[in-house]
Design a protein around this motif. Structure first.
Motif, short mmCIF file in Angstrom:
data_model
loop_
_atom_site.label_atom_id
_atom_site.label_comp_id
_atom_site.label_asym_id
_atom_site.label_seq_id
_atom_site.Cartn_x
_atom_site.Cartn_y
_atom_site.Cartn_z
N ALA A 208 0.84 -1.21 0.00
CA ALA A 208 0.00 0.00 0.00
C ALA A 208 0.87 1.25 0.00
N ARG A 209 1.95 1.22 0.76
CA ARG A 209 2.85 2.37 0.82
C ARG A 209 3.49 2.62 -0.55
N GLU A 210 3.90 1.56 -1.23
CA GLU A 210 4.52 1.70 -2.55
C GLU A 210 3.51 2.21 -3.59
N VAL A 211 2.28 1.75 -3.49
CA VAL A 211 1.23 2.23 -4.40
C VAL A 211 1.01 3.72 -4.18
N SER A 212 0.98 4.14 -2.95
CA SER A 212 0.81 5.57 -2.63
C SER A 212 1.96 6.38 -3.22
N ALA A 213 3.18 5.88 -3.06
CA ALA A 213 4.35 6.61 -3.55
C ALA A 213 4.36 6.68 -5.07
N ALA A 214 3.92 5.61 -5.73
CA ALA A 214 3.97 5.56 -7.19
C ALA A 214 2.88 6.38 -7.84
N THR A 215 1.75 6.55 -7.15
CA THR A 215 0.59 7.21 -7.76
C THR A 215 0.29 8.59 -7.19
N GLY A 216 0.85 8.88 -6.02
CA GLY A 216 0.52 10.15 -5.38
C GLY A 216 -0.83 10.16 -4.73
N GLN A 217 -1.47 9.00 -4.66
CA GLN A 217 -2.79 8.88 -4.03
C GLN A 217 -2.65 8.03 -2.77
N SER A 218 -3.28 8.47 -1.68
CA SER A 218 -3.17 7.74 -0.43
C SER A 218 -3.91 6.41 -0.50
N VAL A 219 -3.18 5.34 -0.27
CA VAL A 219 -3.75 3.99 -0.24
C VAL A 219 -3.25 3.32 1.04
N THR A 220 -4.16 2.72 1.78
CA THR A 220 -3.80 2.05 3.03
C THR A 220 -4.13 0.57 2.95
N TYR A 221 -3.53 -0.19 3.84
CA TYR A 221 -3.83 -1.62 3.91
C TYR A 221 -4.89 -1.88 4.95
N GLN A 222 -5.95 -2.58 4.55
CA GLN A 222 -7.03 -2.93 5.46
C GLN A 222 -6.98 -4.43 5.71
N ASP A 223 -6.57 -4.81 6.91
CA ASP A 223 -6.44 -6.23 7.24
C ASP A 223 -7.78 -6.76 7.76
N LEU A 224 -8.22 -7.86 7.19
CA LEU A 224 -9.53 -8.44 7.52
C LEU A 224 -9.36 -9.87 8.02
N PRO A 225 -10.30 -10.36 8.82
CA PRO A 225 -10.31 -11.78 9.13
C PRO A 225 -10.45 -12.59 7.83
N GLU A 226 -9.89 -13.78 7.81
CA GLU A 226 -9.86 -14.58 6.59
C GLU A 226 -11.25 -14.77 5.98
N GLU A 227 -12.24 -15.09 6.80
CA GLU A 227 -13.59 -15.32 6.27
C GLU A 227 -14.18 -14.04 5.69
#
Length: 292
Positions: A208-227
């Motif tokens: 997510a951090r690399e995507v933000s850096a490459a695009t200039g748009q804030s992207v975060t990682y949302q961790d979810l339970p497996e199900e």
């Protein structure tokens, strides 16, 4: 020496054929095989031999093996009840043909993985070891394209969704894995070897951090339970059985099962593997060009 590349109508197999050509293997010594040879016309135009092969059809498999010295068995794309019997057809035909090496595209850490996706690879590796066919295991890590192909979705939602926790994955580009396969096929003394092939490790938060850096748009990682992640994927249109496999694979990442130790990929390539940041930057550039 004649080299058979199975699954050459797919992305990985096609790239392996192209890499062999780039390494100055005479086109006539390469056999590109797939279920639909019409898709191989461009390679045939370069002088590459083309043959029909259907893993489920033992006759076609045996005919494809005629005169072959080395084989790359690209794993089938039907996980579950079909894939292992299909692979066995290829292994048996290779044994009868007396090939000097069969390279198999397995999964990273196949011998210890608990991922559902690893089961077919484990069974195939065991069958190869018991077959008497000289083999090498190409234990491929996750494709970076599994992430870069979703770049548009990440930007749309402002999030990378997953259930990998803080686990890291040693992803590599399909092109790098294909180039490594070509190099290993051409190398001497490969019988009995195992190559754990993975690139620079990253967490999905890193992604997510690399995507933000490459695009200039804030992207975060949302961790979810497996199900919950499996339900999210199914809701987005992923077939439910495959959604469960993907969510289970993220569980594997959380347990370190797609983290590759060592430098087998870089050694095979003779250079560092393409980094996640470089792959993401290239994908962002392509996306911007398409949107322009």
């Amino acid at each position: 020496m004649t080299i058979l590349i199975t699954g050459a109508t797919g992305q990985l197999g096609r790239l392996v054929v192209e890499s062999l050509l780039e390494r100055n293997v005479p086109a006539g010594q390469i056999v590109a095989a797939g279920r639909n040879v019409a898709k191989l016309e461009e390679l045939a135009g370069l002088g590459v031999q083309t043959r029909t092969i259907d893993y489920s059809d033992p006759v076609s498999v045996r005919e494809a093996m005629d005169g072959i010295d080395k084989v790359l068995l690209v794993s089938g794309n039907e996980p579950g009840s079909q894939r292992v019997p299909q692979h066995l057809n290829v292994i048996e035909a290779a044994k009868d043909a007396g090939v000097e090496l069969l390279a198999y595209t397995s999964i990273a850490n196949a011998d210890t993985s608990t991922m559902a996706l690893a089961a077919d690879h484990q069974a195939t590796e065991q069958a190869l070891r018991e077959s008497g066919v000289p083999f090498t295991m190409l234990r491929n890590g996750w494709y970076l394209e599994n992430y870069t192909d979703q770049l548009g979705g990440y930007l749309q939602h402002g999030s990378v969704f997953g259930s990998a926790g803080e686990g890291r994955v040693s992803a590599a580009t399909r092109a790098d894995l294909a180039e490594a396969a070509a190099a290993i096929l051409l190398a001497d003394s490969q019988a009995g070897t195992v190559h754990e092939l993975g690139g620079e490790a990253m967490s999905l938060e890193d992604l997510a951090r690399e995507v933000s850096a490459a695009t200039g748009q804030s992207v975060t990682y949302q961790d979810l339970p497996e199900e919950d992640f499996a339900r999210l994927l199914a809701g987005a249109g992923v077939p439910e059985p495959f959604a469960r496999i993907l969510a289970d694979s993220d569980r594997g990442i959380s347990r370190g099962e797609l983290l590759v130790e060592g430098n087998d990929l870089a050694t095979a390539l003779g250079r560092p593997a393409t980094s996640p940041s470089a792959a993401i930057l290239a994908a962002a550039s392509d996306l911007a060009t398409k949107g322009a």
